[in-house]
Design a protein around this motif. Structure first.
Motif, PDB file in Angstrom:
ATOM      1  N   PRO A   1       0.833  -1.214   0.000  1.00  0.00           N
ATOM      2  CA  PRO A   1       0.000   0.000   0.000  1.00  0.00           C
ATOM      3  C   PRO A   1       0.867   1.264   0.000  1.00  0.00           C
ATOM      4  O   PRO A   1       1.922   1.297   0.636  1.00  0.00           O
ATOM      5  CB  PRO A   1      -0.808  -0.134   1.302  1.00  0.00           C
ATOM      6  CG  PRO A   1      -0.855  -1.599   1.562  1.00  0.00           C
ATOM      7  CD  PRO A   1       0.461  -2.137   1.082  1.00  0.00           C
ATOM      8  N   GLN A   2       0.375   2.319  -0.666  1.00  0.00           N
ATOM      9  CA  GLN A   2       1.189   3.530  -0.823  1.00  0.00           C
ATOM     10  C   GLN A   2       1.387   4.268   0.489  1.00  0.00           C
ATOM     11  O   GLN A   2       2.460   4.787   0.757  1.00  0.00           O
ATOM     12  CB  GLN A   2       0.549   4.433  -1.882  1.00  0.00           C
ATOM     13  CG  GLN A   2       0.610   3.845  -3.277  1.00  0.00           C
ATOM     14  CD  GLN A   2       0.180   4.830  -4.347  1.00  0.00           C
ATOM     15  OE1 GLN A   2       0.173   6.042  -4.141  1.00  0.00           O
ATOM     16  NE2 GLN A   2      -0.205   4.306  -5.499  1.00  0.00           N
ATOM     17  N   SER A   3       0.340   4.390   1.284  1.00  0.00           N
ATOM     18  CA  SER A   3       0.467   5.031   2.609  1.00  0.00           C
ATOM     19  C   SER A   3       0.393   3.920   3.654  1.00  0.00           C
ATOM     20  O   SER A   3      -0.662   3.670   4.261  1.00  0.00           O
ATOM     21  CB  SER A   3      -0.643   6.062   2.820  1.00  0.00           C
ATOM     22  OG  SER A   3      -0.573   7.078   1.855  1.00  0.00           O
ATOM     23  N   LEU A   4       1.526   3.271   3.865  1.00  0.00           N
ATOM     24  CA  LEU A   4       1.530   2.028   4.636  1.00  0.00           C
ATOM     25  C   LEU A   4       1.074   2.229   6.087  1.00  0.00           C
ATOM     26  O   LEU A   4       0.289   1.437   6.610  1.00  0.00           O
ATOM     27  CB  LEU A   4       2.931   1.411   4.604  1.00  0.00           C
ATOM     28  CG  LEU A   4       3.074   0.033   5.259  1.00  0.00           C
ATOM     29  CD1 LEU A   4       2.143  -0.970   4.603  1.00  0.00           C
ATOM     30  CD2 LEU A   4       4.513  -0.442   5.194  1.00  0.00           C
ATOM     31  N   ALA A   5       1.563   3.276   6.745  1.00  0.00           N
ATOM     32  CA  ALA A   5       1.216   3.487   8.156  1.00  0.00           C
ATOM     33  C   ALA A   5      -0.281   3.703   8.323  1.00  0.00           C
ATOM     34  O   ALA A   5      -0.909   3.145   9.243  1.00  0.00           O
ATOM     35  CB  ALA A   5       1.997   4.676   8.710  1.00  0.00           C
ATOM     36  N   VAL A   6      -0.875   4.495   7.444  1.00  0.00           N
ATOM     37  CA  VAL A   6      -2.318   4.754   7.537  1.00  0.00           C
ATOM     38  C   VAL A   6      -3.099   3.481   7.224  1.00  0.00           C
ATOM     39  O   VAL A   6      -4.116   3.177   7.858  1.00  0.00           O
ATOM     40  CB  VAL A   6      -2.732   5.888   6.570  1.00  0.00           C
ATOM     41  CG1 VAL A   6      -4.239   6.126   6.630  1.00  0.00           C
ATOM     42  CG2 VAL A   6      -1.990   7.161   6.914  1.00  0.00           C
ATOM     43  N   PHE A   7      -2.610   2.716   6.260  1.00  0.00           N
ATOM     44  CA  PHE A   7      -3.275   1.456   5.910  1.00  0.00           C
ATOM     45  C   PHE A   7      -3.264   0.488   7.094  1.00  0.00           C
ATOM     46  O   PHE A   7      -4.274  -0.156   7.392  1.00  0.00           O
ATOM     47  CB  PHE A   7      -2.575   0.814   4.710  1.00  0.00           C
ATOM     48  CG  PHE A   7      -3.236  -0.440   4.225  1.00  0.00           C
ATOM     49  CD1 PHE A   7      -4.366  -0.386   3.436  1.00  0.00           C
ATOM     50  CD2 PHE A   7      -2.738  -1.684   4.597  1.00  0.00           C
ATOM     51  CE1 PHE A   7      -4.997  -1.544   3.005  1.00  0.00           C
ATOM     52  CE2 PHE A   7      -3.355  -2.847   4.174  1.00  0.00           C
ATOM     53  CZ  PHE A   7      -4.487  -2.779   3.382  1.00  0.00           C
ATOM     54  N   VAL A   8      -2.123   0.391   7.780  1.00  0.00           N
ATOM     55  CA  VAL A   8      -2.035  -0.472   8.964  1.00  0.00           C
ATOM     56  C   VAL A   8      -3.002   0.015  10.041  1.00  0.00           C
ATOM     57  O   VAL A   8      -3.724  -0.779  10.661  1.00  0.00           O
ATOM     58  CB  VAL A   8      -0.588  -0.504   9.500  1.00  0.00           C
ATOM     59  CG1 VAL A   8      -0.539  -1.172  10.867  1.00  0.00           C
ATOM     60  CG2 VAL A   8       0.322  -1.240   8.526  1.00  0.00           C
TER      61      VAL A   8
END
Length: 247
Positions: free
Chosen positions: A136-143
């Motif tokens: 995912p491009q915005s990994l922290a937000v996705f997590v």
């Protein structure tokens, strides 16, 4: 024993109980590998247009889209079943902890901590499999969105465990997150059903899709996801308190 020590002790006991439940361990480790590893990678190579909340219309690979949808779905499935089992266990064990001198709030804090752990592990296992083909491009937000999905549905599972038996509850917690996240919140659906906006998976799925395909994530869904978590959390806390109180 201080309050923090009691919560830590109850959390440790719950973690051991979780580890001794083969069904929960199997779901936690096997389900993400099965869904993401098989379901996504057997999809044909194709693309489809979707609306990304923070980036407008985008054409994305079908496998990437369903991989992004599967992570919050799996976190919701596993969190929901874990919450159900926790409520079932609370009826037998947590009442005894209260009788032994624990405050219900300390037991509830330990149980919610377990739901957070289950959501984090389910998200991590699913992401590890997905990362072989897509990140995912915005990994922290996705997590964060996926863990929120797991915790929100974990608390829904607590409420379901209050009114249904284990077998009926498991079927319910397999069906409801799937119906919510995978079908009603699917960004490929042109005319979304009115019911979709009132379900626990609405804001977290919107946030996950946004983070999956955009580097500039809109924060509005995050606020709505937290609001949904607060509502479900208040109901689940009341249910836990009612179950663990000394009669």
């Amino acid at each position: 024993m201080g309050s923090v020590a009691r919560v830590s002790r109850a959390f440790e006991m719950g973690l051991r109980e979780y580890a001794r439940t083969p069904v929960l361990l199997a779901l936690l480790l096997f389900l993400p590998v099965y869904f993401v590893g098989i379901f996504v990678y057997v999809l044909p190579a194709s693309e489809m247009a979707i609306t990304v909340p923070g980036d407008g219309q985008r054409v994305v690979a079908t496998a990437d889209l369903y991989g992004v949808l599967l992570i919050p779905l799996l976190a919701g499935l596993i969190g929901g079943i874990a919450g159900l089992f926790l409520m079932q266990a609370a009826r037998e064990a947590d009442g005894r902890l209260v009788l032994a001198g624990y405050h219900p709030a300390q037991v509830i804090a330990a149980r919610i901590g377990l739901l957070v752990v289950a959501s984090v592990v389910a998200t991590a296992v699913g992401l590890a499999v997905l990362a072989v083909g897509y990140v995912p491009q915005s990994l922290a937000v996705f997590v964060a969105a996926s863990v929120l999905a797991g915790l929100t549905y974990g608390l829904v599972g607590v409420l379901v465990g209050l009114v249904l038996g284990r077998l009926a509850g498991v079927y319910t917690m397999l069906f409801v997150p799937m119906f919510d996240v995978f079908f009603l919140q699917n960004p490929t659906v042109d005319d979304q059903l009115w019911l979709a906006t009132y379900l626990p998976g609405h804001a977290v799925t919107e946030l996950a899709v946004d983070a999956g395909f955009s580097g500039s994530v809109a924060l509005d869904p995050f606020a709505r996801a937290l609001a949904a978590l607060a509502v479900v959390g208040a109901l689940a806390t009341a249910a836990f308190y009612r179950t663990t109180r000394v009669r």
